[in-house]
Design an enzyme around this catalytic site. Structure first.
Site, PDB file in Angstrom:
ATOM      1  N   ARG A 113       0.817  -1.221   0.000  1.00  0.00           N
ATOM      2  CA  ARG A 113       0.000   0.000   0.000  1.00  0.00           C
ATOM      3  C   ARG A 113       0.849   1.270   0.000  1.00  0.00           C
ATOM      4  O   ARG A 113       0.460   2.282   0.576  1.00  0.00           O
ATOM      5  CB  ARG A 113      -0.939   0.032   1.206  1.00  0.00           C
ATOM      6  N   ARG A 116      -2.801   6.875   1.310  1.00  0.00           N
ATOM      7  CA  ARG A 116      -3.250   8.080   2.031  1.00  0.00           C
ATOM      8  C   ARG A 116      -2.234   8.722   2.958  1.00  0.00           C
ATOM      9  O   ARG A 116      -2.420   9.844   3.384  1.00  0.00           O
ATOM     10  CB  ARG A 116      -4.520   7.751   2.814  1.00  0.00           C
ATOM     11  N   ARG A 142      -6.455  12.640  -4.663  1.00  0.00           N
ATOM     12  CA  ARG A 142      -7.727  12.045  -4.214  1.00  0.00           C
ATOM     13  C   ARG A 142      -8.789  13.100  -3.879  1.00  0.00           C
ATOM     14  O   ARG A 142      -9.984  12.839  -3.989  1.00  0.00           O
ATOM     15  CB  ARG A 142      -7.484  11.158  -2.990  1.00  0.00           C
ATOM     16  N   ASP A 148      -6.992  -1.654  -7.073  1.00  0.00           N
ATOM     17  CA  ASP A 148      -7.533  -2.303  -5.873  1.00  0.00           C
ATOM     18  C   ASP A 148      -7.898  -3.733  -6.228  1.00  0.00           C
ATOM     19  O   ASP A 148      -8.187  -4.032  -7.389  1.00  0.00           O
ATOM     20  CB  ASP A 148      -8.776  -1.564  -5.362  1.00  0.00           C
ATOM     21  N   TYR A 192     -15.540 -10.085   0.407  1.00  0.00           N
ATOM     22  CA  TYR A 192     -16.077  -8.736   0.152  1.00  0.00           C
ATOM     23  C   TYR A 192     -17.362  -8.795  -0.671  1.00  0.00           C
ATOM     24  O   TYR A 192     -18.300  -8.036  -0.435  1.00  0.00           O
ATOM     25  CB  TYR A 192     -15.030  -7.868  -0.569  1.00  0.00           C
TER      26      TYR A 192
HETATM   27  O1  CP3 Z   1       0.048  -1.452  -2.542  1.00  0.00           O
HETATM   28  C1  CP3 Z   1      -0.268  -0.444  -3.216  1.00  0.00           C
HETATM   29  O2  CP3 Z   1       0.198   0.681  -2.991  1.00  0.00           O
HETATM   30  C2  CP3 Z   1      -1.206  -0.613  -4.398  1.00  0.00           C
HETATM   31  C3  CP3 Z   1      -2.545  -0.212  -4.117  1.00  0.00           C
HETATM   32  C4  CP3 Z   1      -3.512  -1.105  -3.354  1.00  0.00           C
HETATM   33  C5  CP3 Z   1      -4.730  -0.595  -2.858  1.00  0.00           C
HETATM   34  N1  CP3 Z   1      -5.460  -1.614  -2.375  1.00  0.00           N
HETATM   35  C6  CP3 Z   1      -5.127   0.826  -2.893  1.00  0.00           C
HETATM   36  C7  CP3 Z   1      -6.199   1.304  -1.994  1.00  0.00           C
HETATM   37  C8  CP3 Z   1      -3.493  -2.478  -3.087  1.00  0.00           C
HETATM   38  C9  CP3 Z   1      -2.416  -3.501  -3.354  1.00  0.00           C
HETATM   39  C10 CP3 Z   1      -4.744  -2.784  -2.479  1.00  0.00           C
HETATM   40  C11 CP3 Z   1      -5.116  -4.149  -2.105  1.00  0.00           C
HETATM   41  C12 CP3 Z   1      -6.309  -4.369  -1.290  1.00  0.00           C
HETATM   42  N2  CP3 Z   1      -7.499  -3.697  -1.339  1.00  0.00           N
HETATM   43  C13 CP3 Z   1      -6.436  -5.430  -0.375  1.00  0.00           C
HETATM   44  C14 CP3 Z   1      -5.410  -6.494  -0.110  1.00  0.00           C
HETATM   45  C15 CP3 Z   1      -4.283  -6.028   0.704  1.00  0.00           C
HETATM   46  C16 CP3 Z   1      -4.640  -5.547   2.057  1.00  0.00           C
HETATM   47  O3  CP3 Z   1      -4.268  -4.415   2.375  1.00  0.00           O
HETATM   48  O4  CP3 Z   1      -5.250  -6.308   2.825  1.00  0.00           O
HETATM   49  C17 CP3 Z   1      -7.709  -5.334   0.204  1.00  0.00           C
HETATM   50  C18 CP3 Z   1      -8.288  -6.244   1.268  1.00  0.00           C
HETATM   51  C19 CP3 Z   1      -8.391  -4.249  -0.437  1.00  0.00           C
HETATM   52  C20 CP3 Z   1      -9.788  -3.807  -0.220  1.00  0.00           C
HETATM   53  C21 CP3 Z   1      -9.843  -2.409   0.212  1.00  0.00           C
HETATM   54  N3  CP3 Z   1      -9.650  -1.322  -0.638  1.00  0.00           N
HETATM   55  C22 CP3 Z   1     -10.094  -1.901   1.496  1.00  0.00           C
HETATM   56  C23 CP3 Z   1     -10.349  -2.777   2.718  1.00  0.00           C
HETATM   57  C24 CP3 Z   1     -10.052  -0.521   1.411  1.00  0.00           C
HETATM   58  C25 CP3 Z   1     -10.389   0.458   2.510  1.00  0.00           C
HETATM   59  C26 CP3 Z   1      -9.409   0.451   3.586  1.00  0.00           C
HETATM   60  C27 CP3 Z   1      -8.474   1.579   3.403  1.00  0.00           C
HETATM   61  O5  CP3 Z   1      -7.257   1.359   3.544  1.00  0.00           O
HETATM   62  O6  CP3 Z   1      -8.965   2.685   3.191  1.00  0.00           O
HETATM   63  C28 CP3 Z   1      -9.739  -0.164   0.086  1.00  0.00           C
HETATM   64  C29 CP3 Z   1      -9.536   1.168  -0.466  1.00  0.00           C
HETATM   65  C30 CP3 Z   1      -8.150   1.493  -0.922  1.00  0.00           C
HETATM   66  N4  CP3 Z   1      -7.403   0.703  -1.749  1.00  0.00           N
HETATM   67  C31 CP3 Z   1      -7.411   2.669  -0.629  1.00  0.00           C
HETATM   68  C32 CP3 Z   1      -6.200   2.561  -1.313  1.00  0.00           C
HETATM   69  C33 CP3 Z   1      -5.095   3.581  -1.370  1.00  0.00           C
HETATM   70  C34 CP3 Z   1      -7.896   3.827   0.218  1.00  0.00           C
HETATM   71  C35 CP3 Z   1      -8.915   4.580  -0.550  1.00  0.00           C
HETATM   72  C36 CP3 Z   1      -8.755   6.064  -0.498  1.00  0.00           C
HETATM   73  O7  CP3 Z   1      -7.873   6.616  -1.182  1.00  0.00           O
HETATM   74  O8  CP3 Z   1      -9.541   6.690   0.217  1.00  0.00           O
END
Ligand code: CP3
Length: 348
Positions: A24, A28, A37, A73, A150
């Protein structure tokens, strides 16, 4: 590119130091990400290759990691199957119409998923142009079990009662869904590799909530199937299943790197699985919220736990947390770059 530290470490080849990237890492905690964003909702950001590639490259320029991971994502696959998805600030991902019964599986649009994810291919090409060979680009996908949770829960969950409910009450329906997802993941990851990703990672974030029997039947078996059917052309495959009590089963899969969360000791995992795979991990993301003296101590602890020799890729044990100070992320990267040299001296 083949000579990059990251790809060499994935192949367990000798390097002068341990490479690092952060799960990640585009996200943020970076003000530069937040600025984009503010103007764009999350899905639009994923679907606009110009912006997705810009955000992907940010952590390379700002914190100096050794690999990029394509901004996207895991939930873009269910979205491309027709499930309405929104990422809501305080709640995370929300599906408007979750899967609740066998009948609901019939509304999934299984054909043409990879075509509908064409924006990802575009983003990969643009990202590689922006990276200009500086670091390799990692592509990723969710594993079937995590994606299914999910899709069934409708978002994040605490107890996974609906997903496990379907698993226990209607195991055939669950297997049908997992197989649909596994086939989609294979096609999607193959397309990512073909478009220019140099490695791929499979995230099974919620594997660890399953009892041993169910873990094999509903999670690991499908990851194994994916690994066995990818056309990698030599691109390393990383399997990150969170919450494992043993890594033996994953070490028998056709993958190159095993992602390890912070609950395990890297040295013990290395002992358990032998030399067959590289290991990636495993700093607790919360350490990045602590003073830098603590951060340095914990980096040393992890480097020492892995010990001397090749095949370690430094990372966190899960995604970086939004309140992480950027200075600490930079400090972590420089600590690993400096302190890991001695781990490689004796063998080079
Ligand atoms: O690693 C990276 O930098 C690449 C980007 C990436 C995102 N999501 C961006 C994201 C990756 C690899 C993911 C994977 C992801 N997404 C997983 C598996 C890895 C993990 O962390 O468990 C899961 C379970 C998700 C599902 C998901 N997407 C959740 C639970 C959330 C909300 C939680 C949160 O951190 O806000 C997201 C949204 C998300 N995906 C954000 C980002 C940067 C935040 C959204 C925002 O910008 O407001």
């Amino acid at each position: 590119m083949d000579n990059s530290l990251f790809l060499k470490a994935c192949r367990r080849e000798l390097t002068e130091r341990t490479p690092i990237w952060i799960m990640r890492q585009a996200g943020r905690y970076l003000p530069e990400y937040q600025a984009i964003r503010k103007k764009t909702d999350f899905m639009t950001l994923c679907k606009t290759p110009e912006l997705a590639s810009e955000v992907t490259v940010q952590p390379i320029d700002i914190i100096g990691v050794d690999a990029a991971i394509l901004f996207s994502d895991i939930l873009v696959i269910p979205e491309a199957m027709g499930m309405g998805l929104e990422i809501i600030e305080s709640r995370g991902p929300v599906f408007s119409d979750p899967l609740r019964s066998t009948r609901d599986l019939d509304r999934l649009q299984i054909e043409g998923v990879t075509e509908r994810l064409g924006y990802v291919v575009e983003a990969i090409k643009m990202t590689n142009e922006k990276l200009a060979g500086r670091v390799p680009l990692i592509g990723f996908s969710g594993a079937p079990w995590t994606l299914a949770t999910y899709m069934i829960e409708g978002g994040s969950s605490k107890n996974f009662d609906r997903a496990k409910g379907m698993m226990y009450a209607e195991p055939e329906a669950m297997h049908r869904l997992l197989q649909i997802l596994a086939d989609a993941v294979i096609e999607y990851l193959n397309a990512k590799i073909e478009a220019g990703c140099h490695a791929v990672q499979i995230f099974d974030t919620w594997a660890g909530v399953l009892a041993p029997n169910d873990l094999e039947e509903f999670s690991l078996r499908y990851i194994d199937y994916i690994c066995a059917n990818l056309k990698t052309g030599g691109a390393p495959v990383i399997v990150f299943a969170k919450g494992m009590r043993s890594y033996k089963r994953i070490s028998e899969m056709d993958c190159d790197v095993i992602g390890v969360d912070w609950v395990s000791d890297l040295g013990k995992v290395k002992q358990e699985i032998g030399d067959s795979k590289a290991l990636q991990g495993n700093l607790d993301p919360c350490v990045l919220l602590a003073p830098q003296t603590v951060l340095e101590r914990e980096v040393k602890r992890i480097l020492d736990a892995y010990g001397d020799g090749p095949g370690h890729i430094f990372n966190l044990g899960h995604g970086i947390l939004p309140p992480t100070p950027v200075e600490n992320a930079k400090f972590l990267v420089s600590c690993v770059k400096e302190l890991s040299i001695k781990q490689h001296k004796t063998v080079i």
